[in-house]
Design a protein around this motif. Structure first.
Motif, PDB file in Angstrom:
ATOM      1  N   TYR A   1     -26.864  22.285 -27.768  1.00 20.84           N
ATOM      2  CA  TYR A   1     -27.047  23.083 -26.615  1.00 20.84           C
ATOM      3  C   TYR A   1     -25.998  23.149 -25.835  1.00 20.84           C
ATOM      4  O   TYR A   1     -25.306  24.210 -25.388  1.00 20.84           O
ATOM      5  CB  TYR A   1     -28.261  22.834 -25.844  1.00 20.84           C
ATOM      6  CG  TYR A   1     -28.623  23.618 -24.696  1.00 20.84           C
ATOM      7  CD1 TYR A   1     -28.994  24.840 -24.988  1.00 20.84           C
ATOM      8  CD2 TYR A   1     -28.456  23.210 -23.375  1.00 20.84           C
ATOM      9  CE1 TYR A   1     -29.383  25.788 -23.712  1.00 20.84           C
ATOM     10  CE2 TYR A   1     -28.568  23.846 -22.346  1.00 20.84           C
ATOM     11  CZ  TYR A   1     -29.056  25.346 -22.399  1.00 20.84           C
ATOM     12  OH  TYR A   1     -29.344  25.974 -21.472  1.00 20.84           O
ATOM     13  N   HIS A   2     -25.122  22.031 -25.558  1.00 21.69           N
ATOM     14  CA  HIS A   2     -24.114  22.042 -24.625  1.00 21.69           C
ATOM     15  C   HIS A   2     -22.846  22.855 -25.240  1.00 21.69           C
ATOM     16  O   HIS A   2     -22.045  23.546 -24.787  1.00 21.69           O
ATOM     17  CB  HIS A   2     -23.602  20.658 -24.536  1.00 21.69           C
ATOM     18  CG  HIS A   2     -24.385  19.965 -23.705  1.00 21.69           C
ATOM     19  ND1 HIS A   2     -24.356  18.547 -23.773  1.00 21.69           N
ATOM     20  CD2 HIS A   2     -25.234  20.294 -22.751  1.00 21.69           C
ATOM     21  CE1 HIS A   2     -25.074  18.050 -22.725  1.00 21.69           C
ATOM     22  NE2 HIS A   2     -25.620  19.171 -22.228  1.00 21.69           N
TER      23      HIS A   2
ATOM     24  N   LYS B   1     -31.099  33.393 -19.131  1.00 19.00           N
ATOM     25  CA  LYS B   1     -31.172  33.329 -20.594  1.00 19.00           C
ATOM     26  C   LYS B   1     -30.983  31.589 -21.146  1.00 19.00           C
ATOM     27  O   LYS B   1     -31.974  31.349 -22.026  1.00 19.00           O
ATOM     28  CB  LYS B   1     -30.326  34.204 -21.375  1.00 19.00           C
ATOM     29  CG  LYS B   1     -30.315  34.210 -22.925  1.00 19.00           C
ATOM     30  CD  LYS B   1     -29.742  35.292 -23.503  1.00 19.00           C
ATOM     31  CE  LYS B   1     -29.507  35.136 -25.005  1.00 19.00           C
ATOM     32  NZ  LYS B   1     -28.643  35.876 -25.498  1.00 19.00           N
ATOM     33  N   ALA B   2     -29.869  31.018 -20.696  1.00 19.52           N
ATOM     34  CA  ALA B   2     -29.535  29.768 -21.090  1.00 19.52           C
ATOM     35  C   ALA B   2     -30.819  28.698 -20.630  1.00 19.52           C
ATOM     36  O   ALA B   2     -31.231  27.898 -21.389  1.00 19.52           O
ATOM     37  CB  ALA B   2     -28.417  29.182 -20.593  1.00 19.52           C
ATOM     38  N   LEU B   3     -31.240  28.916 -19.262  1.00 24.45           N
ATOM     39  CA  LEU B   3     -32.324  28.081 -18.950  1.00 24.45           C
ATOM     40  C   LEU B   3     -33.725  28.093 -19.551  1.00 24.45           C
ATOM     41  O   LEU B   3     -34.369  27.390 -19.964  1.00 24.45           O
ATOM     42  CB  LEU B   3     -32.592  28.280 -17.510  1.00 24.45           C
ATOM     43  CG  LEU B   3     -33.377  27.368 -16.692  1.00 24.45           C
ATOM     44  CD1 LEU B   3     -32.983  25.866 -16.961  1.00 24.45           C
ATOM     45  CD2 LEU B   3     -33.417  27.887 -15.153  1.00 24.45           C
ATOM     46  N   ALA B   4     -34.018  29.441 -20.070  1.00 22.30           N
ATOM     47  CA  ALA B   4     -35.206  29.932 -20.987  1.00 22.30           C
ATOM     48  C   ALA B   4     -35.020  29.309 -22.364  1.00 22.30           C
ATOM     49  O   ALA B   4     -36.149  28.789 -22.795  1.00 22.30           O
ATOM     50  CB  ALA B   4     -35.193  31.451 -20.875  1.00 22.30           C
TER      51      ALA B   4
ATOM     52  N   LEU C   1     -45.389  20.985 -17.657  1.00 27.38           N
ATOM     53  CA  LEU C   1     -44.636  20.532 -16.294  1.00 27.38           C
ATOM     54  C   LEU C   1     -43.642  19.631 -16.397  1.00 27.38           C
ATOM     55  O   LEU C   1     -42.543  19.651 -15.872  1.00 27.38           O
ATOM     56  CB  LEU C   1     -45.728  20.007 -15.395  1.00 27.38           C
ATOM     57  CG  LEU C   1     -45.431  19.461 -14.109  1.00 27.38           C
ATOM     58  CD1 LEU C   1     -44.968  20.744 -13.139  1.00 27.38           C
ATOM     59  CD2 LEU C   1     -46.466  18.573 -13.278  1.00 27.38           C
ATOM     60  N   LEU C   2     -43.574  18.682 -17.310  1.00 25.74           N
ATOM     61  CA  LEU C   2     -42.651  17.749 -17.638  1.00 25.74           C
ATOM     62  C   LEU C   2     -41.275  18.570 -18.184  1.00 25.74           C
ATOM     63  O   LEU C   2     -40.323  18.071 -17.809  1.00 25.74           O
ATOM     64  CB  LEU C   2     -43.057  16.675 -18.696  1.00 25.74           C
ATOM     65  CG  LEU C   2     -42.207  15.724 -19.156  1.00 25.74           C
ATOM     66  CD1 LEU C   2     -41.638  14.689 -17.947  1.00 25.74           C
ATOM     67  CD2 LEU C   2     -42.717  14.925 -20.376  1.00 25.74           C
ATOM     68  N   SER C   3     -41.443  19.473 -19.134  1.00 29.91           N
ATOM     69  CA  SER C   3     -40.397  20.284 -19.647  1.00 29.91           C
ATOM     70  C   SER C   3     -39.786  21.235 -18.675  1.00 29.91           C
ATOM     71  O   SER C   3     -38.664  21.359 -18.488  1.00 29.91           O
ATOM     72  CB  SER C   3     -41.161  21.170 -20.746  1.00 29.91           C
ATOM     73  OG  SER C   3     -41.542  20.266 -21.607  1.00 29.91           O
ATOM     74  N   LEU C   4     -40.767  21.642 -17.569  1.00 29.69           N
ATOM     75  CA  LEU C   4     -40.156  22.610 -16.665  1.00 29.69           C
ATOM     76  C   LEU C   4     -39.121  21.590 -15.695  1.00 29.69           C
ATOM     77  O   LEU C   4     -38.060  22.164 -15.410  1.00 29.69           O
ATOM     78  CB  LEU C   4     -41.110  22.948 -15.740  1.00 29.69           C
ATOM     79  CG  LEU C   4     -40.817  24.278 -14.850  1.00 29.69           C
ATOM     80  CD1 LEU C   4     -40.099  25.468 -15.523  1.00 29.69           C
ATOM     81  CD2 LEU C   4     -42.136  24.555 -13.796  1.00 29.69           C
ATOM     82  N   VAL C   5     -39.781  20.397 -15.154  1.00 32.20           N
ATOM     83  CA  VAL C   5     -38.784  19.770 -14.469  1.00 32.20           C
ATOM     84  C   VAL C   5     -37.678  19.343 -15.183  1.00 32.20           C
ATOM     85  O   VAL C   5     -36.406  19.453 -14.609  1.00 32.20           O
ATOM     86  CB  VAL C   5     -39.731  18.680 -13.798  1.00 32.20           C
ATOM     87  CG1 VAL C   5     -38.795  17.633 -13.177  1.00 32.20           C
ATOM     88  CG2 VAL C   5     -40.736  18.930 -12.903  1.00 32.20           C
TER      89      VAL C   5
ATOM     90  N   SER D   1     -37.143  25.331 -25.715  1.00 33.70           N
ATOM     91  CA  SER D   1     -36.877  24.183 -26.943  1.00 33.70           C
ATOM     92  C   SER D   1     -37.238  22.769 -26.448  1.00 33.70           C
ATOM     93  O   SER D   1     -37.621  22.073 -27.047  1.00 33.70           O
ATOM     94  CB  SER D   1     -35.253  24.200 -26.974  1.00 33.70           C
ATOM     95  OG  SER D   1     -34.704  25.299 -27.496  1.00 33.70           O
ATOM     96  N   THR D   2     -37.287  22.640 -25.100  1.00 31.35           N
ATOM     97  CA  THR D   2     -37.748  21.391 -24.592  1.00 31.35           C
ATOM     98  C   THR D   2     -39.147  21.010 -24.712  1.00 31.35           C
ATOM     99  O   THR D   2     -39.579  20.237 -24.934  1.00 31.35           O
ATOM    100  CB  THR D   2     -37.003  21.112 -23.000  1.00 31.35           C
ATOM    101  OG1 THR D   2     -35.582  21.392 -23.169  1.00 31.35           O
ATOM    102  CG2 THR D   2     -37.540  19.792 -22.791  1.00 31.35           C
TER     103      THR D   2
END
Length: 153
Positions: A104-105, A5-8, A35-39, A13-14
């Motif tokens: 987010y932190h 959930k946190a990664l999603a 692709l940039l957001s995923l990495v 958001s990114t």
């Protein structure tokens, strides 16, 4: 499930943030932004949120995420396009990601790694007590007095 959930949340958001900055203002293609957001989401989640944030504070993790985001965005955007100097664009995008990361932190430390933080703090705050004594090995009192008198002569 908490990490998924946190990664999603981080990825979505990114992606939205980078789409606004890189896609709308600078014309980068949506596939490249995806692709940039995923990495960036995966690498910064592992390094910044799982490794650095529980061991340090929010400010340190946010600064580390800024450097990581700048490097990832800059190198990947340079490989996607030819002939443009994208450092300023990457710096602006990294600043936007960093502002998001600060908030987010707080979410991650309160909801995802709360139990991990408590066990980490308990394991690193060990209180050791030392014992001091006059002698290293016990001796009978009479034997000790004889040894002390021999030392005097």
């Amino acid at each position: 499930m908490k990490h998924v959930k946190a990664l999603a949340i981080k990825f979505i958001s990114t992606f939205v943030l980078l789409y606004v900055i890189l896609g709308l203002f600078y014309g980068m293609e949506t596939g490249n932004i995806f692709l940039l957001s995923l990495v960036l989401a995966i690498v910064s989640y592992i390094i910044g949120d799982i490794l650095i944030l529980p061991r340090t504070n929010n400010t340190t993790a946010t600064l580390a995420d800024f450097g990581l985001a700048l490097l990832v965005i800059w190198f990947m955007s340079e490989s996607f396009t030819r002939g443009d100097n994208l450092f300023r664009v990457s710096l602006l995008a990294a600043l936007g990601v960093t502002i998001f990361e600060y908030f987010y932190h707080k979410y991650v430390s309160n909801n995802v790694t709360k139990e991990d933080n408590q066990t980490l703090k308990q394991s690193t705050n060990l209180r050791f007590q030392t014992e001091a004594s006059e002698e290293l090995s016990p001796q009978k009192k009479e034997l000790k007095n004889d040894i002390d008198r021999d030392d005097l002569y």
